[in-house]
Write a protein that holds these residues in place. Structure first.
Motif, PDB file in Angstrom:
ATOM      1  N   ALA A  52       5.767  10.332   4.404  1.00  0.00           N
ATOM      2  CA  ALA A  52       5.284  10.504   3.026  1.00  0.00           C
ATOM      3  C   ALA A  52       4.031  11.373   2.985  1.00  0.00           C
ATOM      4  O   ALA A  52       3.800  12.104   2.007  1.00  0.00           O
ATOM      5  N   MET A  53       3.218  11.295   4.052  1.00  0.00           N
ATOM      6  CA  MET A  53       1.997  12.093   4.128  1.00  0.00           C
ATOM      7  C   MET A  53       2.275  13.530   4.562  1.00  0.00           C
ATOM      8  O   MET A  53       1.384  14.388   4.513  1.00  0.00           O
ATOM      9  N   GLU A  73       7.558   5.922   8.144  1.00  0.00           N
ATOM     10  CA  GLU A  73       7.755   6.217   6.718  1.00  0.00           C
ATOM     11  C   GLU A  73       6.457   6.702   6.064  1.00  0.00           C
ATOM     12  O   GLU A  73       6.469   7.630   5.232  1.00  0.00           O
ATOM     13  N   VAL A  74       5.328   6.090   6.433  1.00  0.00           N
ATOM     14  CA  VAL A  74       4.037   6.499   5.856  1.00  0.00           C
ATOM     15  C   VAL A  74       3.697   7.927   6.277  1.00  0.00           C
ATOM     16  O   VAL A  74       3.291   8.762   5.447  1.00  0.00           O
ATOM     17  N   TYR A  83      -1.787   5.546   1.499  1.00  0.00           N
ATOM     18  CA  TYR A  83      -1.189   5.723   2.812  1.00  0.00           C
ATOM     19  C   TYR A  83      -2.126   5.361   3.957  1.00  0.00           C
ATOM     20  O   TYR A  83      -1.687   4.807   4.977  1.00  0.00           O
ATOM     21  N   TYR A 107       0.827  -1.205   0.000  1.00  0.00           N
ATOM     22  CA  TYR A 107       0.000   0.000   0.000  1.00  0.00           C
ATOM     23  C   TYR A 107       0.866   1.262   0.000  1.00  0.00           C
ATOM     24  O   TYR A 107       0.549   2.251  -0.660  1.00  0.00           O
ATOM     25  N   TYR A 108       1.979   1.222   0.738  1.00  0.00           N
ATOM     26  CA  TYR A 108       2.891   2.372   0.801  1.00  0.00           C
ATOM     27  C   TYR A 108       3.498   2.650  -0.571  1.00  0.00           C
ATOM     28  O   TYR A 108       3.581   3.810  -1.005  1.00  0.00           O
ATOM     29  N   GLU A 109       3.914   1.587  -1.258  1.00  0.00           N
ATOM     30  CA  GLU A 109       4.485   1.754  -2.592  1.00  0.00           C
ATOM     31  C   GLU A 109       3.444   2.293  -3.577  1.00  0.00           C
ATOM     32  O   GLU A 109       3.777   3.052  -4.508  1.00  0.00           O
ATOM     33  N   LYS A 110       2.208   1.911  -3.366  1.00  0.00           N
ATOM     34  CA  LYS A 110       1.120   2.377  -4.263  1.00  0.00           C
ATOM     35  C   LYS A 110       0.540   3.717  -3.806  1.00  0.00           C
ATOM     36  O   LYS A 110      -0.449   4.198  -4.379  1.00  0.00           O
ATOM     37  N   LYS A 111       1.150   4.276  -2.720  1.00  0.00           N
ATOM     38  CA  LYS A 111       0.741   5.578  -2.173  1.00  0.00           C
ATOM     39  C   LYS A 111      -0.677   5.568  -1.609  1.00  0.00           C
ATOM     40  O   LYS A 111      -1.351   6.603  -1.567  1.00  0.00           O
TER      41      LYS A 111
END
Length: 217
Positions: free
Chosen positions: A54-55, A50-51, A18, A12-16
């Motif tokens: 990214a957010m 990390e999530v 989040y 899910y993280y790679e696919k954004k």
């Protein structure tokens, strides 16, 4: 199950995605806390950090990463600490706190070198263990060969002794038979001499008995 959840969260993280990633990490984190699996616990918190990063939620990301770092320190999880420290360096760099970013990056380099040295030491220890194991196997094989040779020598000596005993027994029998034959022959000769003497005496007596009447006549 918690590890599968962590893997799903990474996807899910790679696919954004989040929010889905956070939900999966949080569920995985609860399981890791219940079973006191500190490696998984640290990994889930690192993923959440990390999530959040990214957010753009710096404070939540920092909180999760610091908690992960404390767990790694408390349980000497150098590999997990290495990853968390690198992410913290990235976080402080993105938030403009370059001094902290530099400090964590230097710590990351030290941990990486330490892990590399540790890996090399483990490889050396493994090679030494293999060498010692091989050497012990060779020693065992050598001892086994020596034991086999010793057993063969003992067997040869036993067989040689048995052969000597058999030969001595056969010689003893032959000597006994020869001695017996000599004894029998000696007895037979003695009997023949006695018979010859009896015969001589008999004829001497007979001739004497005949001679006296003949002389008178």
């Amino acid at each position: 199950y918690s590890e599968v959840l962590s893997s799903v969260a990474s996807v899910y993280y790679e696919k954004k995605l989040y929010l889905k990633a956070l939900a999966a990490y949080e569920e995985s984190l609860q399981i890791q806390k219940e079973i006191s699996h500190y490696g998984g616990w640290c990994n889930s918190l690192h993923g959440m950090g990390e999530v959040y990063l990214a957010m753009g939620n710096i404070s939540a990301s920092e909180k999760a990463l610091i908690e992960a770092l404390n767990i790694a320190d408390a349980n000497t999880l150098l590999t997990y600490k290495d990853d968390v420290v690198l992410t913290l360096s990235k976080l402080y760099k993105n938030s403009g706190r370059y001094k902290k970013a530099l400090g964590y990056h230097e710590l990351y380099k030290q941990l990486s070198d330490s892990l590399l040295n540790q890996e090399k030491q483990e490889q050396i220890a493994e090679l030494e263990t293999r060498f010692e194991t091989k050497q012990k196997q060779q020693e065992i094989e050598l001892l086994s060969a020596e034991n086999q040779i010793a057993n063969l020598n003992v067997l040869q000596q036993t067989n040689f002794r048995n052969y000597l005993i058999i030969i001595a027994f056969i010689l003893a029998i032959l000597v006994a038979v020869a001695y017996n034959r000599v004894q029998v022959k000696a007895k037979a000769n003695k009997k023949l001499q006695e018979l010859d003497q009896l015969k001589t005496n008999f004829f001497t007596n007979i001739s004497h008995e005949f001679r006296t009447p003949l002389t008178l006549i």
